[in-house]
Write a protein that holds these residues in place. Structure first.
Motif, PDB file in Angstrom:
ATOM      1  N   ALA A 161       1.655   3.034  -8.214  1.00  0.00           N
ATOM      2  CA  ALA A 161       0.923   2.057  -7.275  1.00  0.00           C
ATOM      3  C   ALA A 161       0.015   0.963  -8.469  1.00  0.00           C
ATOM      4  N   ASP A 162      -0.669   1.418  -9.118  1.00  0.00           N
ATOM      5  CA  ASP A 162      -1.626   0.406 -10.015  1.00  0.00           C
ATOM      6  C   ASP A 162      -0.496  -0.313 -10.657  1.00  0.00           C
ATOM      7  N   THR A 210       1.279  10.617 -10.621  1.00  0.00           N
ATOM      8  CA  THR A 210       1.906   9.640 -10.941  1.00  0.00           C
ATOM      9  C   THR A 210       2.217   8.653  -9.783  1.00  0.00           C
ATOM     10  N   ILE A 211       2.034   8.804  -8.827  1.00  0.00           N
ATOM     11  CA  ILE A 211       2.036   7.822  -7.540  1.00  0.00           C
ATOM     12  C   ILE A 211       0.974   6.942  -7.598  1.00  0.00           C
ATOM     13  N   VAL A 223       0.738  -0.997  -0.174  1.00  0.00           N
ATOM     14  CA  VAL A 223       0.178  -0.139  -0.068  1.00  0.00           C
ATOM     15  C   VAL A 223       0.872   1.153  -0.056  1.00  0.00           C
ATOM     16  N   ALA A 224       0.570   2.135  -0.751  1.00  0.00           N
ATOM     17  CA  ALA A 224       1.310   3.383  -0.870  1.00  0.00           C
ATOM     18  C   ALA A 224       0.436   4.602  -0.022  1.00  0.00           C
ATOM     19  N   SER A 247      -5.647   5.269 -13.694  1.00  0.00           N
ATOM     20  CA  SER A 247      -5.664   4.313 -12.438  1.00  0.00           C
ATOM     21  C   SER A 247      -6.372   4.517 -11.404  1.00  0.00           C
ATOM     22  N   HIS A 248      -7.271   5.497 -11.408  1.00  0.00           N
ATOM     23  CA  HIS A 248      -8.187   5.793 -10.399  1.00  0.00           C
ATOM     24  C   HIS A 248      -9.428   4.714 -10.590  1.00  0.00           C
ATOM     25  N   PHE A 249      -9.481   4.080 -11.689  1.00  0.00           N
ATOM     26  CA  PHE A 249     -10.247   2.918 -11.865  1.00  0.00           C
ATOM     27  C   PHE A 249      -9.941   1.528 -11.606  1.00  0.00           C
ATOM     28  N   HIS A 250      -8.679   1.501 -11.051  1.00  0.00           N
ATOM     29  CA  HIS A 250      -8.032   0.083 -11.034  1.00  0.00           C
ATOM     30  C   HIS A 250      -7.636  -0.080  -9.500  1.00  0.00           C
ATOM     31  N   VAL A 251      -7.429   0.904  -8.710  1.00  0.00           N
ATOM     32  CA  VAL A 251      -6.688   0.832  -7.223  1.00  0.00           C
ATOM     33  C   VAL A 251      -8.022   1.468  -6.436  1.00  0.00           C
ATOM     34  N   PRO A 252      -7.937   1.063  -5.329  1.00  0.00           N
ATOM     35  CA  PRO A 252      -8.835   1.618  -4.281  1.00  0.00           C
ATOM     36  C   PRO A 252      -8.147   3.063  -3.631  1.00  0.00           C
TER      37      PRO A 252
END
Length: 324
Positions: A178-179, A173-174, A159-160, A207-212
């Motif tokens: 992370a994704d 970018t982070i 987790v970041a 990536s907002h749609f891939h990682v919570p």
């Protein structure tokens, strides 16, 4: 003969609808409406994919943004046939008389002129399509974060955590890194840039749609909960006493703490970590940008974890193989 004009076409850049969408570039409007802008083919593609996963494939609720409205220039869709194909699939579900969908699962779909799209969007150059999406309600729910940490720990993931970062480009970018590194969540402390701002969303490239993503989380509570679930807590710190390559358990479930661009982590934040980890600098640069440092740290963890998981089947096979 007069030219036919679609009566539902969004063509007035000064209309109330266009103004409401454009207002989402501001944080107060996002907080009030619970919505954010996702401009361009990549986030639109991901928003459509999430919708189809939930309502066409019937996989149930997803912990990601949901599509509320989609505005597009048909000419732009022609340049992106994969996005057009996804939209056609959505229409097939929406207009199927046998499909029973709740009202919130029926996005507002409208063609729009290039002028109206430019007025709605925040980017300097419109890409001909713009999605309005709902900010996930779980993003501020502590119970949802606890459940996600439990899931990540069981999968030997990472987790970041961004603590007080201010630059939208760095935050985006982070999230994207992370994704790409397979992280199970991104957490932002209070005082960190809004992850739903247009600049962050553009930088994250879908990536907002891939990682919570979880916001407004207290760093001390986060580290305490993560440690109780089996995480090691590591602080990315240029003055750290441990070099990245010297970590004793690089493949363990890991929570990375990432600090402010100019000031890094505070003394209190550094003390929250089990170890403070430095990335070696082999050239003359004084330090690394926080997004670059996050990339190096998260990929180091990801590669160690993947190497460990790749070794496990071979080890098991060796133990079960018959002896001569």
């Amino acid at each position: 003969m007069s030219q036919h004009i679609d009566p539902e076409l969004v063509d007035n850049p000064k209309s109330d609808r266009v103004r409401r969408v454009a207002a989402l570039a501001g944080r107060s409007a996002r907080q009030k409406q619970g919505l954010f802008l996702a401009e361009g083919p990549q986030p639109v593609r991901e928003a459509l994919t999430i919708w189809l996963r939930q309502w066409e494939q019937e996989l149930g609720p997803q912990p990601f943004p949901e599509l509320d409205a989609l505005f597009f220039d048909p000419a732009a869709l022609e340049r992106h046939p994969d996005v057009l194909a996804l939209l056609d699939r959505m229409r097939g579900v929406l207009f199927n008389p046998e499909t029973q969908l709740p009202s919130n699962a029926r996005p507002f779909l409208r063609e729009a002129t290039p002028e109206a799209l430019r007025a709605m969007g925040d980017a300097e150059t419109s890409q001909g399509m713009l999605a309005v999406c709902r900010i996930p309600s779980v993003s501020t729910a502590r119970e949802a974060l606890d459940a996600q940490l439990e899931k990540v720990a069981q999968g030997t993931g990472q987790v970041a955590a961004m603590l007080r970062l201010q630059d939208p480009g760095n935050a985006g970018t982070i999230i994207r890194t992370a994704d790409a590194a397979g992280a199970g969540a991104v957490v932002l402390s209070a005082g960190t840039v809004d992850p739903w701002s247009p600049k962050v969303v553009r930088s994250a490239a879908g990536s907002h749609f891939h990682v919570p993503i979880f916001t407004g989380i207290d760093a001390a509570e986060l580290t305490e909960t993560a440690r109780a679930k089996g995480f090691q807590v590591l602080a990315a710190d240029g003055r750290g006493e441990v070099q990245l390559a010297e970590l004793a358990t690089p493949a363990a479930p890991t929570l990375w703490l990432l600090g402010h661009e100019a000031h890094g982590l505070t003394h209190v934040e550094r003390e929250l970590a089990d170890q403070r980890v430095a990335i070696p600098l082999f050239g003359a640069a004084e330090s690394l940008n926080v997004a670059t440092a996050a990339t190096v740290c998260m990929y180091s963890t990801a590669m160690a974890q993947h190497a460990l998981s790749a070794e496990a089947p071979a080890s098991d096979a060796g133990e079960s193989a018959p002896t001569a």
